[in-house]
Design an enzyme around this catalytic site. Structure first.
Site, PDB file in Angstrom:
ATOM      1  N   HIS A   1      -5.924 -27.375  33.233  1.00  0.00           N
ATOM      2  CA  HIS A   1      -6.631 -26.089  33.341  1.00  0.00           C
ATOM      3  C   HIS A   1      -6.579 -25.595  34.777  1.00  0.00           C
ATOM      4  CE1 HIS A   1      -9.822 -28.893  34.470  1.00  0.00           C
ATOM      5  NE2 HIS A   1     -10.600 -27.900  34.864  1.00  0.00           N
TER       6      HIS A   1
ATOM      7  N   HIS B   1     -14.802 -25.587  28.593  1.00  0.00           N
ATOM      8  CA  HIS B   1     -15.016 -25.753  30.048  1.00  0.00           C
ATOM      9  C   HIS B   1     -14.358 -24.564  30.753  1.00  0.00           C
ATOM     10  CE1 HIS B   1     -15.183 -27.673  33.984  1.00  0.00           C
ATOM     11  NE2 HIS B   1     -13.869 -27.572  34.096  1.00  0.00           N
TER      12      HIS B   1
ATOM     13  N   HIS C   1     -12.573 -37.058  36.109  1.00  0.00           N
ATOM     14  CA  HIS C   1     -13.630 -37.313  37.100  1.00  0.00           C
ATOM     15  C   HIS C   1     -14.336 -38.639  36.822  1.00  0.00           C
ATOM     16  CE1 HIS C   1     -13.858 -33.395  39.228  1.00  0.00           C
ATOM     17  NE2 HIS C   1     -13.484 -32.875  38.060  1.00  0.00           N
TER      18      HIS C   1
ATOM     19  N   HIS D   1      -8.666 -24.869  37.280  1.00  0.00           N
ATOM     20  CA  HIS D   1      -9.556 -25.132  38.418  1.00  0.00           C
ATOM     21  C   HIS D   1      -8.800 -25.746  39.598  1.00  0.00           C
ATOM     22  CE1 HIS D   1     -13.501 -25.038  35.882  1.00  0.00           C
ATOM     23  NE2 HIS D   1     -13.141 -23.846  36.332  1.00  0.00           N
TER      24      HIS D   1
ATOM     25  N   ASP E   1      -9.396 -27.990  41.799  1.00  0.00           N
ATOM     26  CA  ASP E   1      -9.300 -29.439  41.993  1.00  0.00           C
ATOM     27  C   ASP E   1      -8.331 -30.087  40.990  1.00  0.00           C
ATOM     28  OD1 ASP E   1     -11.319 -28.828  40.028  1.00  0.00           O
ATOM     29  OD2 ASP E   1     -12.060 -30.889  40.177  1.00  0.00           O
ATOM     30  N   HIS E   2      -7.660 -29.268  40.189  1.00  0.00           N
ATOM     31  CA  HIS E   2      -6.624 -29.764  39.256  1.00  0.00           C
ATOM     32  C   HIS E   2      -5.237 -29.207  39.579  1.00  0.00           C
ATOM     33  CE1 HIS E   2      -9.606 -31.528  36.365  1.00  0.00           C
ATOM     34  NE2 HIS E   2     -10.369 -30.767  37.130  1.00  0.00           N
TER      35      HIS E   2
ATOM     36  N   ASP F   1     -11.195 -31.900  32.123  1.00  0.00           N
ATOM     37  CA  ASP F   1     -12.645 -31.763  32.247  1.00  0.00           C
ATOM     38  C   ASP F   1     -13.292 -31.383  30.914  1.00  0.00           C
ATOM     39  OD1 ASP F   1     -12.270 -32.272  34.913  1.00  0.00           O
ATOM     40  OD2 ASP F   1     -12.789 -30.259  35.608  1.00  0.00           O
TER      41      ASP F   1
HETATM   42 ZN   LIG Z   1     -12.584 -28.011  35.753  1.00  0.00          ZN
END
Ligand SMILES: [Zn+2]
Length: 259
Positions: free
Chosen positions: A55, A111, A169, A57, A59-60, A131
């Site tokens: 996805h 999410h 995570h 975001h 941090d990905h 996530d």
């Molecule tokens: Zn995320």
């Protein structure tokens, strides 16, 4: 069994790395940061061949520009134009072939709306679920609605119980503390919490779990179970008994939980 290594990133992210059978070429999942991926590749003498993205975001996907420039891997990801650097945009029902392994793509919105998961079936099933599903919990609903997120979790819950769950995570201890508040009498949950605390005490990852673990202990996969509904009632959190309402109740309680 496919050997999958965690590359820790930021405070609590895992970037997952696996190789081809010869141990020469690598694929990473959700490289939010390029630096730790470069270190892992160098340390093992690996060539980066492919990237899977779940996805949008940061941090990905944050490591994508640098990894593309240095290694030119083939990048698979959601059909979301907001993510730059995807070579092959995939969605529900697609399958991707990476380093000799086939992964089925599942759309798991909630999410985020673009969220997908990668499922590898066979004797050694596993899923990279980003996530969406966490060990003992699930992602926050930043973009989706409860019924949609519940349907996504139901799709993951329908995979074989032996499926190894590679989430992105290390949130497990906080998730299990909350799960205990929902289901204080769940013995499988008590045992899992003790095991996870011991694992974290030696700084080892609690991920992957198995889907069987999640079905037995994760309140977000147990919205149709009487003890979860009873726990929500006891905590004065129950918004309604329809599964999507139960899910919304668990999610809202977790969002405000200070355990
Ligand atoms: Zn995320």
């Amino acid at each position: 069994m496919l050997d999958i290594q965690p590359i820790p990133a930021f405070d609590d992210n895992y970037i997952w790395l696996f190789t081809d059978a010869a141990g020469e070429r690598a694929c990473v999942v959700d490289p939010g940061d390029a630096a730790p991926v470069e270190q892992a590749l160098q340390a093992a003498g690996l060539q980066l061949d492919a990237v899977l993205i779940t996805h949008h975001h940061f941090d990905h996907v944050g490591g994508l520009p640098q990894l593309r420039e240095r290694h030119a891997p083939r990048v698979y990801g959601p059909d979301n134009p907001a993510i730059e650097g995807i070579d092959v945009r995939v969605g529900q029902g697609d399958s991707v072939e990476v380093l000799g392994r086939t992964f089925e793509v599942l759309a798991v919105p909630g999410h985020t709306l673009d969220h997908i998961a990668y499922f590898h079936s066979g004797d050694d099933p596993l899923v990279f679920c980003g996530d969406t599903l966490f060990a003992g919990g699930c992602g926050r609903m930043f973009e989706g609605q409860p019924a949609q997120m519940l349907a996504s979790l139901d799709a993951l819950a329908a995979l074989p119980p032996a499926t190894r769950v590679y989430c992105a995570h290390e949130y497990t201890l906080a998730n299990l503390r909350f799960a205990r508040a929902v289901e204080p009498e769940n013995e499988a949950l008590q045992a899992r919490q003790a095991a996870a605390e011991a694992t974290r005490a030696r700084r080892a990852p609690t991920v992957p779990s198995t889907l069987a673990d999640e079905l037995a202990t994760n309140p977000f996969l147990r919205c149709r179970e009487a003890p979860v509904i009873a726990g929500l009632k006891a905590g004065e959190q129950l918004q309604g008994e329809a599964p999507a309402q139960v899910f919304a109740s668990v999610r809202a309680w977790k969002d405000n939980f200070r355990g």
